[in-house]
Design a protein around this motif. Structure first.
Motif, PDB file in Angstrom:
ATOM      1  N   THR A 102       5.993   9.287 -41.304  1.00  5.21           N
ATOM      2  CA  THR A 102       4.539   9.450 -41.240  1.00  5.21           C
ATOM      3  C   THR A 102       4.149  10.784 -41.885  1.00  5.21           C
ATOM      4  O   THR A 102       5.016  11.634 -42.164  1.00  5.21           O
ATOM      5  CB  THR A 102       4.046   9.472 -39.786  1.00  5.21           C
ATOM      6  N   ALA A 103       2.839  10.964 -42.069  1.00  3.86           N
ATOM      7  CA  ALA A 103       2.350  12.230 -42.615  1.00  3.86           C
ATOM      8  C   ALA A 103       2.851  13.399 -41.763  1.00  3.86           C
ATOM      9  O   ALA A 103       3.359  14.399 -42.280  1.00  3.86           O
ATOM     10  CB  ALA A 103       0.825  12.220 -42.665  1.00  3.86           C
ATOM     11  N   LEU A 104       2.717  13.261 -40.442  1.00 10.87           N
ATOM     12  CA  LEU A 104       3.139  14.343 -39.544  1.00 10.87           C
ATOM     13  C   LEU A 104       4.634  14.610 -39.675  1.00 10.87           C
ATOM     14  O   LEU A 104       5.062  15.763 -39.773  1.00 10.87           O
ATOM     15  CB  LEU A 104       2.799  13.996 -38.094  1.00 10.87           C
ATOM     16  N   GLU A 109       9.390  17.678 -40.797  1.00  6.24           N
ATOM     17  CA  GLU A 109      10.821  17.571 -41.115  1.00  6.24           C
ATOM     18  C   GLU A 109      11.422  18.886 -41.639  1.00  6.24           C
ATOM     19  O   GLU A 109      12.460  19.341 -41.168  1.00  6.24           O
ATOM     20  CB  GLU A 109      11.029  16.439 -42.134  1.00  6.24           C
ATOM     21  N   ALA A 110      10.722  19.476 -42.606  1.00  3.82           N
ATOM     22  CA  ALA A 110      11.274  20.698 -43.200  1.00  3.82           C
ATOM     23  C   ALA A 110      11.311  21.840 -42.181  1.00  3.82           C
ATOM     24  O   ALA A 110      12.179  22.718 -42.245  1.00  3.82           O
ATOM     25  CB  ALA A 110      10.452  21.115 -44.414  1.00  3.82           C
ATOM     26  N   LEU A 111      10.356  21.817 -41.251  1.00  2.00           N
ATOM     27  CA  LEU A 111      10.339  22.875 -40.238  1.00  2.00           C
ATOM     28  C   LEU A 111      11.569  22.790 -39.342  1.00  2.00           C
ATOM     29  O   LEU A 111      12.136  23.807 -38.933  1.00  2.00           O
ATOM     30  CB  LEU A 111       9.068  22.771 -39.392  1.00  2.00           C
ATOM     31  N   VAL A 112      11.993  21.558 -39.082  1.00  2.00           N
ATOM     32  CA  VAL A 112      13.199  21.354 -38.273  1.00  2.00           C
ATOM     33  C   VAL A 112      14.433  21.711 -39.097  1.00  2.00           C
ATOM     34  O   VAL A 112      15.295  22.491 -38.674  1.00  2.00           O
ATOM     35  CB  VAL A 112      13.289  19.898 -37.772  1.00  2.00           C
ATOM     36  N   GLN A 113      14.481  21.153 -40.346  1.00  2.00           N
ATOM     37  CA  GLN A 113      15.678  21.315 -41.176  1.00  2.00           C
ATOM     38  C   GLN A 113      15.853  22.754 -41.671  1.00  2.00           C
ATOM     39  O   GLN A 113      16.952  23.304 -41.610  1.00  2.00           O
ATOM     40  CB  GLN A 113      15.611  20.401 -42.403  1.00  2.00           C
ATOM     41  N   VAL A 114      14.773  23.340 -42.178  1.00  2.00           N
ATOM     42  CA  VAL A 114      14.895  24.643 -42.844  1.00  2.00           C
ATOM     43  C   VAL A 114      14.610  25.793 -41.875  1.00  2.00           C
ATOM     44  O   VAL A 114      15.309  26.795 -41.875  1.00  2.00           O
ATOM     45  CB  VAL A 114      13.935  24.723 -44.054  1.00  2.00           C
ATOM     46  N   ARG A 115      13.588  25.622 -41.070  1.00  2.00           N
ATOM     47  CA  ARG A 115      13.212  26.694 -40.156  1.00  2.00           C
ATOM     48  C   ARG A 115      13.952  26.639 -38.823  1.00  2.00           C
ATOM     49  O   ARG A 115      13.886  27.584 -38.031  1.00  2.00           O
ATOM     50  CB  ARG A 115      11.703  26.646 -39.888  1.00  2.00           C
ATOM     51  N   GLY A 116      14.606  25.504 -38.551  1.00  2.00           N
ATOM     52  CA  GLY A 116      15.346  25.367 -37.303  1.00  2.00           C
ATOM     53  C   GLY A 116      14.451  25.297 -36.074  1.00  2.00           C
ATOM     54  O   GLY A 116      14.887  25.635 -34.964  1.00  2.00           O
ATOM     55  N   MET A 117      13.185  24.862 -36.284  1.00  2.00           N
ATOM     56  CA  MET A 117      12.297  24.720 -35.124  1.00  2.00           C
ATOM     57  C   MET A 117      12.692  23.488 -34.322  1.00  2.00           C
ATOM     58  O   MET A 117      13.219  22.526 -34.882  1.00  2.00           O
ATOM     59  CB  MET A 117      10.845  24.560 -35.588  1.00  2.00           C
ATOM     60  N   LYS A 119      11.813  20.014 -32.266  1.00  2.00           N
ATOM     61  CA  LYS A 119      10.923  18.938 -32.725  1.00  2.00           C
ATOM     62  C   LYS A 119       9.501  19.083 -32.202  1.00  2.00           C
ATOM     63  O   LYS A 119       8.539  18.848 -32.943  1.00  2.00           O
ATOM     64  CB  LYS A 119      11.493  17.578 -32.311  1.00  2.00           C
ATOM     65  N   ALA A 120       9.366  19.469 -30.948  1.00  2.00           N
ATOM     66  CA  ALA A 120       8.023  19.553 -30.359  1.00  2.00           C
ATOM     67  C   ALA A 120       7.206  20.644 -31.041  1.00  2.00           C
ATOM     68  O   ALA A 120       6.045  20.446 -31.411  1.00  2.00           O
ATOM     69  CB  ALA A 120       8.132  19.820 -28.860  1.00  2.00           C
ATOM     70  N   ALA A 121       7.833  21.797 -31.253  1.00  2.00           N
ATOM     71  CA  ALA A 121       7.130  22.909 -31.901  1.00  2.00           C
ATOM     72  C   ALA A 121       6.795  22.556 -33.346  1.00  2.00           C
ATOM     73  O   ALA A 121       5.703  22.854 -33.842  1.00  2.00           O
ATOM     74  CB  ALA A 121       7.994  24.169 -31.840  1.00  2.00           C
ATOM     75  N   ALA A 122       7.756  21.893 -34.026  1.00  2.00           N
ATOM     76  CA  ALA A 122       7.532  21.505 -35.421  1.00  2.00           C
ATOM     77  C   ALA A 122       6.365  20.516 -35.520  1.00  2.00           C
ATOM     78  O   ALA A 122       5.516  20.630 -36.400  1.00  2.00           O
ATOM     79  CB  ALA A 122       8.803  20.887 -36.004  1.00  2.00           C
ATOM     80  N   SER A 123       6.300  19.554 -34.600  1.00  2.00           N
ATOM     81  CA  SER A 123       5.211  18.571 -34.621  1.00  2.00           C
ATOM     82  C   SER A 123       3.867  19.240 -34.380  1.00  2.00           C
ATOM     83  O   SER A 123       2.868  18.912 -35.041  1.00  2.00           O
ATOM     84  CB  SER A 123       5.445  17.494 -33.554  1.00  2.00           C
ATOM     85  N   HIS A 125       3.039  22.376 -34.984  1.00  4.69           N
ATOM     86  CA  HIS A 125       2.702  23.170 -36.158  1.00  4.69           C
ATOM     87  C   HIS A 125       2.254  22.257 -37.303  1.00  4.69           C
ATOM     88  O   HIS A 125       1.266  22.527 -37.994  1.00  4.69           O
ATOM     89  CB  HIS A 125       3.904  24.018 -36.577  1.00  4.69           C
ATOM     90  N   ALA A 126       2.981  21.148 -37.479  1.00  5.10           N
ATOM     91  CA  ALA A 126       2.641  20.192 -38.545  1.00  5.10           C
ATOM     92  C   ALA A 126       1.233  19.640 -38.320  1.00  5.10           C
ATOM     93  O   ALA A 126       0.462  19.470 -39.282  1.00  5.10           O
ATOM     94  CB  ALA A 126       3.665  19.057 -38.584  1.00  5.10           C
ATOM     95  N   GLY A 127       0.881  19.371 -37.085  1.00  8.59           N
ATOM     96  CA  GLY A 127      -0.458  18.869 -36.774  1.00  8.59           C
ATOM     97  C   GLY A 127      -1.530  19.856 -37.180  1.00  8.59           C
ATOM     98  O   GLY A 127      -2.563  19.480 -37.757  1.00  8.59           O
ATOM     99  N   ARG A 128      -1.279  21.129 -36.936  1.00  7.15           N
ATOM    100  CA  ARG A 128      -2.258  22.163 -37.328  1.00  7.15           C
ATOM    101  C   ARG A 128      -2.394  22.222 -38.853  1.00  7.15           C
ATOM    102  O   ARG A 128      -3.485  22.429 -39.395  1.00  7.15           O
ATOM    103  CB  ARG A 128      -1.841  23.530 -36.775  1.00  7.15           C
ATOM    104  N   MET A 129      -1.269  22.053 -39.554  1.00  5.23           N
ATOM    105  CA  MET A 129      -1.306  22.104 -41.026  1.00  5.23           C
ATOM    106  C   MET A 129      -2.079  20.902 -41.595  1.00  5.23           C
ATOM    107  O   MET A 129      -2.842  21.037 -42.541  1.00  5.23           O
ATOM    108  CB  MET A 129       0.118  22.129 -41.606  1.00  5.23           C
ATOM    109  N   LEU A 130      -1.881  19.731 -41.001  1.00  5.80           N
ATOM    110  CA  LEU A 130      -2.641  18.550 -41.457  1.00  5.80           C
ATOM    111  C   LEU A 130      -4.128  18.756 -41.203  1.00  5.80           C
ATOM    112  O   LEU A 130      -4.972  18.360 -42.014  1.00  5.80           O
ATOM    113  CB  LEU A 130      -2.135  17.287 -40.745  1.00  5.80           C
ATOM    114  N   ASP A 131      -4.450  19.394 -40.102  1.00 10.18           N
ATOM    115  CA  ASP A 131      -5.845  19.695 -39.798  1.00 10.18           C
ATOM    116  C   ASP A 131      -6.428  20.604 -40.888  1.00 10.18           C
ATOM    117  O   ASP A 131      -7.562  20.432 -41.334  1.00 10.18           O
ATOM    118  CB  ASP A 131      -5.908  20.372 -38.421  1.00 10.18           C
ATOM    119  N   ARG A 132      -5.621  21.558 -41.325  1.00  8.94           N
ATOM    120  CA  ARG A 132      -6.083  22.505 -42.347  1.00  8.94           C
ATOM    121  C   ARG A 132      -6.419  21.824 -43.666  1.00  8.94           C
ATOM    122  O   ARG A 132      -7.276  22.296 -44.402  1.00  8.94           O
ATOM    123  CB  ARG A 132      -4.982  23.545 -42.589  1.00  8.94           C
ATOM    124  N   VAL A 133      -5.721  20.741 -43.976  1.00  6.85           N
ATOM    125  CA  VAL A 133      -6.030  20.023 -45.224  1.00  6.85           C
ATOM    126  C   VAL A 133      -6.934  18.817 -44.956  1.00  6.85           C
ATOM    127  O   VAL A 133      -7.076  17.935 -45.811  1.00  6.85           O
ATOM    128  CB  VAL A 133      -4.738  19.589 -45.981  1.00  6.85           C
TER     129      VAL A 133
END
Ligand code: ADP
Ligand code: MG
Length: 249
Positions: A102-104, A109-117, A119-123, A125-133
């Motif tokens: 999904t978009a979220l 995904e990259a936040l988990v893979q690259v940033r090591g966040m 899943k809950a925190a990554a989701s 944060h991802a939600g806030r970023m989708l809101d921004r766009v």
């Protein structure tokens, strides 16, 4: 933020970049314009360490992007390279979203893979970023259900989620139907207004004129004109620049 000095690059006998000098200050938007094949993508790829250059130097936040052939000693350690890459985000003409996510999930995904966040925190944060766009309502949609403009906005959300210091855009609206170009440019305008440092390859002369602090016109691997939009669009006297602008206005 970015300092490019005397950069040259050839593919075989094809000299693609010739003696490029370019400085991008923090929070500046620099648009790269010019004919097809003039070296715009290659220059972006050199800044983003995707491409080796032959001469000169590129620095990002003072650090040498040491990807020259001649000097092994200039090569960055993997750790330096990872840190530099982390600070530089790139948006391509093709959105390259994962179709099975999904978009979220694409953003998280990259936040988990690259940033090591986790899943809950990554989701979150991802939600806030989708809101921004402007895509909070599409968080659970798969790419196939999104328009090209929405997909590109998800791709931008995925990059800004990594909190880059510098963003590179390579013709981010060229694959879009004309009526979808505006929504992507608006997101880019918002990013610029928030102080993001951006280098944007584009054929959208209106965007370059209104948003760019500086415009660089590339012609056959050289910067043939450089300055404020006013200087390049209204005062440049080089025939090649005038000719190019006539085809795009
Ligand atoms: P632009 O983005 O301005 O259209 P490019 O940077 O893509 O221009 O290309 C500049 C020149 O470099 C072109 O002549 C192109 O054919 C050549 N070129 C780009 N990438 C490669 C490559 N990987 N191998 C060989 N030639 C390349
Ligand atoms: Mg290109």
């Amino acid at each position: 933020m970015v300092s490019i000095r005397g950069v040259g690059k050839s593919f075989g006998t094809n000299e693609v970049l010739r003696d490029i000098d370019l400085t991008v200050d923090r929070s500046e938007v620099v648009c790269l314009i010019g004919p097809s094949g003039s070296g715009k993508s290659t220059l972006l790829r050199c800044i983003n360490f995707l491409e080796v250059y032959d001469r000169g130097e590129i620095r990002i936040e003072g650090k040498l992007v040491g990807y020259t052939d001649d000097a092994q000693r200039r090569r960055l350690s993997n750790r330096d390279l990872r840190d530099l890459r982390r600070n530089v985000g790139m948006v391509f003409q093709q959105f390259n979203l994962w179709p099975h996510m999904t978009a979220l999930e694409n953003v998280a995904e990259a936040l988990v893979q690259v940033r090591g966040m986790d899943k809950a925190a990554a989701s979150a944060h991802a939600g806030r970023m989708l809101d921004r766009v402007g895509l909070a309502a599409k968080a659970d949609s798969y790419p196939a259900r999104l328009s090209g403009g929405q997909q590109q906005r998800v791709a931008i959300a995925r990059v800004i989620a990594m909190e880059p210091h510098l963003m590179l855009f390579d013709e981010p609206t060229s694959a879009l139907d004309p009526e979808l170009v505006g929504e992507v440019l608006q997101v880019m305008r918002d990013l610029a207004a928030d102080g993001m440092t951006m280098v944007v390859v584009t054929h959208e002369m209106g965007f370059a004129a209104n948003v760019a602090d500086k415009v660089a016109f590339l012609d056959r691997g050289r910067i043939a004109a450089f300055g404020t939009p006013r200087e390049v669009f209204h005062e440049a006297t080089e025939p090649r620049v005038q000719q190019f602008l006539q085809t795009y206005h």
